[in-house]
Design a protein around this motif. Structure first.
Motif, mmCIF file in Angstrom:
data_model
loop_
_atom_site.group_PDB
_atom_site.id
_atom_site.type_symbol
_atom_site.label_atom_id
_atom_site.label_comp_id
_atom_site.label_asym_id
_atom_site.label_seq_id
_atom_site.Cartn_x
_atom_site.Cartn_y
_atom_site.Cartn_z
ATOM 1 N N ALA A 1 0.924 -1.200 -0.086
ATOM 2 C CA ALA A 1 0.014 0.116 -0.048
ATOM 3 C C ALA A 1 0.795 1.442 0.038
ATOM 4 O O ALA A 1 1.747 1.283 0.774
ATOM 5 N N GLY A 2 0.650 2.268 -0.794
ATOM 6 C CA GLY A 2 1.137 3.642 -0.944
ATOM 7 C C GLY A 2 2.457 3.390 -2.060
ATOM 8 O O GLY A 2 3.248 4.364 -2.351
ATOM 9 N N SER A 3 2.730 2.346 -2.360
ATOM 10 C CA SER A 3 3.607 1.964 -3.582
ATOM 11 C C SER A 3 3.244 2.166 -4.918
ATOM 12 O O SER A 3 2.033 1.676 -5.137
ATOM 13 N N THR A 4 4.057 2.482 -5.952
ATOM 14 C CA THR A 4 3.724 2.728 -7.189
ATOM 15 C C THR A 4 4.738 1.610 -7.806
ATOM 16 O O THR A 4 5.900 1.776 -7.899
ATOM 17 N N ALA A 5 4.066 0.922 -8.826
ATOM 18 C CA ALA A 5 5.019 -0.066 -9.594
ATOM 19 C C ALA A 5 4.758 -0.008 -11.102
ATOM 20 O O ALA A 5 3.616 0.344 -11.564
ATOM 21 N N LEU A 6 5.840 -0.078 -11.737
ATOM 22 C CA LEU A 6 5.697 -0.164 -13.116
ATOM 23 C C LEU A 6 6.169 -1.447 -13.778
ATOM 24 O O LEU A 6 7.420 -2.173 -13.477
ATOM 25 N N GLY B 1 -1.769 -6.809 -3.934
ATOM 26 C CA GLY B 1 -0.774 -6.580 -2.708
ATOM 27 C C GLY B 1 -0.907 -4.924 -2.220
ATOM 28 O O GLY B 1 -0.226 -4.869 -1.233
ATOM 29 N N GLY B 2 -1.719 -4.168 -2.940
ATOM 30 C CA GLY B 2 -1.917 -2.950 -2.511
ATOM 31 C C GLY B 2 -1.391 -1.772 -3.310
ATOM 32 O O GLY B 2 -1.430 -0.548 -2.866
ATOM 33 N N ALA B 3 -0.568 -2.128 -4.425
ATOM 34 C CA ALA B 3 0.133 -1.275 -5.172
ATOM 35 C C ALA B 3 -0.603 -0.591 -6.258
ATOM 36 O O ALA B 3 -1.600 -1.194 -6.743
ATOM 37 N N SER B 4 -0.242 0.742 -6.487
ATOM 38 C CA SER B 4 -0.717 1.373 -7.821
ATOM 39 C C SER B 4 0.185 0.759 -9.105
ATOM 40 O O SER B 4 1.300 0.803 -8.553
ATOM 41 N N VAL B 5 -0.188 0.335 -10.037
ATOM 42 C CA VAL B 5 0.528 -0.118 -10.956
ATOM 43 C C VAL B 5 0.293 0.560 -12.523
ATOM 44 O O VAL B 5 -1.196 0.531 -12.758
ATOM 45 N N ILE B 6 1.233 0.829 -13.128
ATOM 46 C CA ILE B 6 1.594 1.118 -14.406
ATOM 47 C C ILE B 6 1.832 0.001 -15.308
ATOM 48 O O ILE B 6 2.929 -0.560 -15.050
ATOM 49 N N ILE B 7 1.176 -0.404 -16.356
ATOM 50 C CA ILE B 7 1.571 -1.445 -17.071
ATOM 51 C C ILE B 7 1.798 -0.849 -18.444
ATOM 52 O O ILE B 7 1.303 0.270 -19.109
ATOM 53 N N ARG C 1 -2.798 1.886 -14.510
ATOM 54 C CA ARG C 1 -2.881 2.781 -15.874
ATOM 55 C C ARG C 1 -2.061 1.892 -16.896
ATOM 56 O O ARG C 1 -1.433 1.280 -16.595
ATOM 57 N N PHE C 2 -2.073 2.523 -17.979
ATOM 58 C CA PHE C 2 -1.503 2.041 -19.120
ATOM 59 C C PHE C 2 -0.850 3.118 -19.906
ATOM 60 O O PHE C 2 -1.369 3.998 -20.176
ATOM 61 N N ALA C 3 0.598 2.555 -20.427
ATOM 62 C CA ALA C 3 1.275 3.352 -21.201
ATOM 63 C C ALA C 3 1.533 2.570 -22.395
ATOM 64 O O ALA C 3 2.187 1.684 -22.214
#
Length: 240
Positions: free
Chosen positions: A5-10, A29-35, A55-57
Protein backbone atom coordinates in the motif's frame (compact mmCIF):
# COMPACT_ATOMS: atom_id res chain seq x y z
CA UNK A 1 -2.67 -8.50 1.96
CA UNK A 2 -1.80 -4.85 1.40
CA UNK A 3 1.88 -4.77 2.27
CA UNK A 4 2.58 -2.67 -0.84
CA UNK A 5 0.00 0.00 0.00
CA UNK A 6 1.31 3.42 -0.98
CA UNK A 7 3.76 1.99 -3.52
CA UNK A 8 3.73 2.67 -7.24
CA UNK A 9 4.92 -0.09 -9.56
CA UNK A 10 5.78 -0.11 -13.25
CA UNK A 11 5.52 -3.42 -15.13
CA UNK A 12 6.78 -3.39 -18.70
CA UNK A 13 5.04 -5.81 -21.01
CA UNK A 14 2.22 -5.91 -18.50
CA UNK A 15 -0.74 -6.47 -20.80
CA UNK A 16 -0.52 -10.29 -21.03
CA UNK A 17 1.26 -13.39 -19.80
CA UNK A 18 3.76 -13.07 -16.95
CA UNK A 19 3.54 -9.28 -17.01
CA UNK A 20 -0.22 -9.18 -16.56
CA UNK A 21 -0.12 -11.86 -13.84
CA UNK A 22 2.53 -9.81 -12.04
CA UNK A 23 0.51 -6.61 -12.35
CA UNK A 24 -2.52 -8.42 -10.92
CA UNK A 25 -0.47 -9.70 -7.99
CA UNK A 26 0.92 -6.23 -7.27
CA UNK A 27 -2.55 -4.70 -7.38
CA UNK A 28 -3.76 -7.37 -4.98
CA UNK A 29 -0.84 -6.46 -2.73
CA UNK A 30 -2.00 -2.86 -2.53
CA UNK A 31 0.23 -1.16 -5.12
CA UNK A 32 -0.80 1.28 -7.81
CA UNK A 33 0.44 -0.18 -11.10
CA UNK A 34 1.41 1.19 -14.49
CA UNK A 35 1.53 -1.42 -17.24
CA UNK A 36 3.15 -0.94 -20.63
CA UNK A 37 2.69 -2.59 -24.00
CA UNK A 38 2.77 -1.89 -27.72
CA UNK A 39 -0.92 -2.56 -28.40
CA UNK A 40 -3.20 0.23 -27.08
CA UNK A 41 -6.38 -1.84 -27.38
CA UNK A 42 -4.93 -4.74 -25.43
CA UNK A 43 -3.49 -2.28 -22.94
CA UNK A 44 -6.83 -0.63 -22.25
CA UNK A 45 -8.48 -4.03 -21.79
CA UNK A 46 -5.78 -5.10 -19.35
CA UNK A 47 -6.07 -1.84 -17.45
CA UNK A 48 -9.83 -2.31 -17.09
CA UNK A 49 -9.35 -5.87 -15.90
CA UNK A 50 -6.87 -4.74 -13.26
CA UNK A 51 -9.19 -2.10 -11.83
CA UNK A 52 -9.05 1.57 -10.83
CA UNK A 53 -5.51 1.53 -9.39
CA UNK A 54 -4.00 0.55 -12.77
CA UNK A 55 -2.84 2.76 -15.64
CA UNK A 56 -1.60 1.93 -19.13
CA UNK A 57 1.20 3.48 -21.18
CA UNK A 58 1.74 2.54 -24.81
CA UNK A 59 5.49 1.99 -25.20
CA UNK A 60 7.77 -0.04 -27.44
CA UNK A 61 10.85 -0.84 -25.37
CA UNK A 62 12.95 -0.87 -28.55
CA UNK A 63 12.16 2.83 -29.06
CA UNK A 64 14.60 5.04 -27.08
CA UNK A 65 12.32 8.08 -27.22
CA UNK A 66 9.41 6.05 -25.89
CA UNK A 67 11.49 4.67 -23.04
CA UNK A 68 12.63 8.18 -22.11
CA UNK A 69 9.06 9.51 -22.10
CA UNK A 70 7.95 6.60 -19.92
CA UNK A 71 10.71 7.18 -17.37
CA UNK A 72 10.05 10.89 -17.15
CA UNK A 73 6.27 10.56 -16.82
CA UNK A 74 6.10 8.26 -13.78
CA UNK A 75 7.84 8.11 -10.40
CA UNK A 76 7.89 4.56 -9.09
CA UNK A 77 9.05 2.54 -6.11
CA UNK A 78 8.95 -0.82 -7.92
CA UNK A 79 10.12 -1.61 -11.45
CA UNK A 80 9.52 -4.97 -13.10
CA UNK A 81 11.35 -5.25 -16.42
CA UNK A 82 9.32 -7.94 -18.12
CA UNK A 83 8.85 -6.78 -21.73
CA UNK A 84 10.98 -8.77 -24.16
CA UNK A 85 11.24 -10.20 -27.63
CA UNK A 86 11.91 -13.95 -27.75
CA UNK A 87 12.64 -14.99 -31.33
CA UNK A 88 13.05 -18.70 -32.01
CA UNK A 89 15.57 -19.77 -34.60
CA UNK A 90 18.90 -21.47 -35.05
CA UNK A 91 21.95 -19.20 -35.18
CA UNK A 92 22.48 -19.80 -38.91
CA UNK A 93 18.90 -18.71 -39.59
CA UNK A 94 18.96 -15.41 -37.67
CA UNK A 95 19.44 -12.12 -39.47
CA UNK A 96 21.05 -8.90 -38.32
CA UNK A 97 17.75 -7.05 -38.07
CA UNK A 98 16.24 -9.66 -35.73
CA UNK A 99 19.40 -9.68 -33.64
CA UNK A 100 19.46 -5.89 -33.34
CA UNK A 101 15.76 -5.52 -32.58
CA UNK A 102 15.93 -8.15 -29.85
CA UNK A 103 18.87 -6.49 -28.11
CA UNK A 104 17.25 -3.07 -28.53
CA UNK A 105 14.12 -4.23 -26.67
CA UNK A 106 15.61 -6.70 -24.20
CA UNK A 107 18.82 -4.92 -23.23
CA UNK A 108 19.08 -1.31 -24.43
CA UNK A 109 15.52 -0.32 -23.53
CA UNK A 110 15.73 -1.98 -20.12
CA UNK A 111 19.17 -0.44 -19.48
CA UNK A 112 18.09 3.13 -20.06
CA UNK A 113 14.79 2.70 -18.27
CA UNK A 114 16.75 1.67 -15.18
CA UNK A 115 19.22 4.51 -15.70
CA UNK A 116 16.35 7.02 -15.71
CA UNK A 117 14.34 5.37 -12.93
CA UNK A 118 17.09 4.76 -10.36
CA UNK A 119 17.72 8.46 -9.56
CA UNK A 120 14.00 8.88 -8.88
CA UNK A 121 14.05 5.88 -6.55
CA UNK A 122 17.07 7.34 -4.78
CA UNK A 123 15.20 10.60 -4.26
CA UNK A 124 12.19 8.68 -2.93
CA UNK A 125 14.35 6.77 -0.44
CA UNK A 126 14.87 3.46 -2.24
CA UNK A 127 13.06 0.86 -4.27
CA UNK A 128 13.07 -2.59 -5.80
CA UNK A 129 13.83 -3.69 -9.36
CA UNK A 130 13.19 -7.15 -10.76
CA UNK A 131 14.45 -8.11 -14.20
CA UNK A 132 12.63 -11.07 -15.75
CA UNK A 133 15.27 -13.15 -17.50
CA UNK A 134 15.05 -16.83 -18.45
CA UNK A 135 16.23 -20.34 -17.73
CA UNK A 136 18.04 -20.19 -21.08
CA UNK A 137 20.27 -17.36 -19.83
CA UNK A 138 22.29 -20.08 -18.09
CA UNK A 139 21.35 -23.20 -20.06
CA UNK A 140 21.92 -24.10 -23.69
CA UNK A 141 18.73 -24.55 -25.73
CA UNK A 142 18.79 -24.89 -29.52
CA UNK A 143 17.03 -22.04 -31.26
CA UNK A 144 17.39 -19.61 -28.35
CA UNK A 145 20.76 -18.06 -29.21
CA UNK A 146 19.75 -14.40 -29.59
CA UNK A 147 17.18 -14.46 -26.81
CA UNK A 148 19.42 -16.30 -24.36
CA UNK A 149 22.35 -13.98 -25.02
CA UNK A 150 20.18 -10.93 -24.36
CA UNK A 151 18.92 -12.39 -21.09
CA UNK A 152 22.43 -13.36 -19.97
CA UNK A 153 23.42 -9.72 -20.51
CA UNK A 154 20.54 -8.62 -18.29
CA UNK A 155 21.56 -11.01 -15.53
CA UNK A 156 25.02 -9.44 -15.45
CA UNK A 157 23.54 -5.94 -15.44
CA UNK A 158 21.50 -6.96 -12.42
CA UNK A 159 24.60 -7.91 -10.48
CA UNK A 160 26.27 -4.62 -11.38
CA UNK A 161 23.21 -2.57 -10.47
CA UNK A 162 22.86 -4.36 -7.14
CA UNK A 163 26.34 -3.08 -6.26
CA UNK A 164 25.83 0.40 -7.69
CA UNK A 165 22.42 1.07 -6.19
CA UNK A 166 22.58 -0.95 -2.96
CA UNK A 167 23.98 1.96 -0.93
CA UNK A 168 20.86 3.91 -1.91
CA UNK A 169 18.46 1.23 -0.60
CA UNK A 170 17.58 -0.04 -4.08
CA UNK A 171 17.47 -3.81 -4.45
CA UNK A 172 17.94 -5.38 -7.89
CA UNK A 173 17.25 -9.05 -8.61
CA UNK A 174 16.43 -11.44 -11.44
CA UNK A 175 13.60 -13.91 -11.79
CA UNK A 176 14.51 -16.57 -14.37
CA UNK A 177 11.42 -18.47 -15.49
CA UNK A 178 11.47 -21.82 -17.19
CA UNK A 179 9.04 -22.61 -20.02
CA UNK A 180 5.77 -20.87 -19.21
CA UNK A 181 2.34 -21.29 -20.76
CA UNK A 182 1.63 -17.87 -22.28
CA UNK A 183 0.01 -16.92 -25.57
CA UNK A 184 3.10 -15.06 -26.73
CA UNK A 185 5.46 -17.95 -26.13
CA UNK A 186 3.04 -20.40 -27.73
CA UNK A 187 2.83 -18.21 -30.83
CA UNK A 188 6.63 -18.02 -31.18
CA UNK A 189 7.78 -21.43 -29.94
CA UNK A 190 4.74 -23.65 -30.50
CA UNK A 191 5.05 -27.24 -29.33
CA UNK A 192 8.71 -26.70 -28.43
CA UNK A 193 7.65 -24.88 -25.28
CA UNK A 194 5.56 -27.84 -24.11
CA UNK A 195 8.40 -30.22 -24.95
CA UNK A 196 10.77 -28.16 -22.82
CA UNK A 197 8.25 -28.29 -19.98
CA UNK A 198 7.90 -32.07 -20.16
CA UNK A 199 11.69 -32.40 -19.95
CA UNK A 200 11.85 -30.55 -16.61
CA UNK A 201 12.05 -32.47 -13.32
CA UNK A 202 8.53 -31.24 -12.54
CA UNK A 203 7.42 -32.38 -15.97
CA UNK A 204 5.32 -29.38 -17.03
CA UNK A 205 5.32 -25.73 -18.03
CA UNK A 206 4.67 -23.00 -15.49
CA UNK A 207 1.51 -21.00 -15.13
CA UNK A 208 2.22 -17.23 -15.33
CA UNK A 209 0.86 -16.77 -11.81
CA UNK A 210 3.64 -18.99 -10.46
CA UNK A 211 6.25 -16.65 -11.92
CA UNK A 212 4.33 -13.63 -10.65
CA UNK A 213 4.50 -14.93 -7.08
CA UNK A 214 8.30 -15.06 -7.26
CA UNK A 215 8.47 -11.53 -8.65
CA UNK A 216 6.09 -10.30 -5.98
CA UNK A 217 8.21 -11.82 -3.23
CA UNK A 218 11.37 -10.11 -4.44
CA UNK A 219 9.78 -6.65 -4.58
CA UNK A 220 8.04 -7.10 -1.21
CA UNK A 221 9.44 -6.10 2.19
CA UNK A 222 9.90 -9.80 2.96
CA UNK A 223 12.89 -9.82 0.57
CA UNK A 224 14.50 -6.78 2.21
CA UNK A 225 17.96 -8.40 2.48
CA UNK A 226 18.03 -9.95 -1.00
CA UNK A 227 19.80 -8.20 -3.86
CA UNK A 228 21.99 -9.17 -6.79
CA UNK A 229 20.62 -12.68 -7.04
CA UNK A 230 18.75 -14.80 -9.58
CA UNK A 231 15.70 -16.72 -8.45
CA UNK A 232 15.21 -19.66 -10.81
CA UNK A 233 11.52 -20.46 -11.20
CA UNK A 234 12.05 -23.20 -13.74
CA UNK A 235 10.66 -26.47 -12.44
CA UNK A 236 14.20 -27.70 -11.78
CA UNK A 237 15.46 -26.90 -15.27
CA UNK A 238 18.82 -25.55 -14.18
CA UNK A 239 19.40 -28.59 -11.97
CA UNK A 240 19.72 -30.97 -14.91
Amino acid sequence: MTELAGSTALVTGGTAGIGFATARRLVDGGASVIITGRNPQRGQQAKENLGPTARFAAVDMADPAGVERLAKKYEVDILVNNAARFPAGLTVDQDENEFGHTFAANVRGLYFLVAETAPVMIRRGGGAIVNVTSMVASKGVPGASVYSASKAAVEQLTRTWAVEFGPHNIRVNNVAPGPTATEGVAAEWGETNDELGRALPLGRTADPTEIAEAIYFLVSPRASFITGTTLHVDGGGTAV
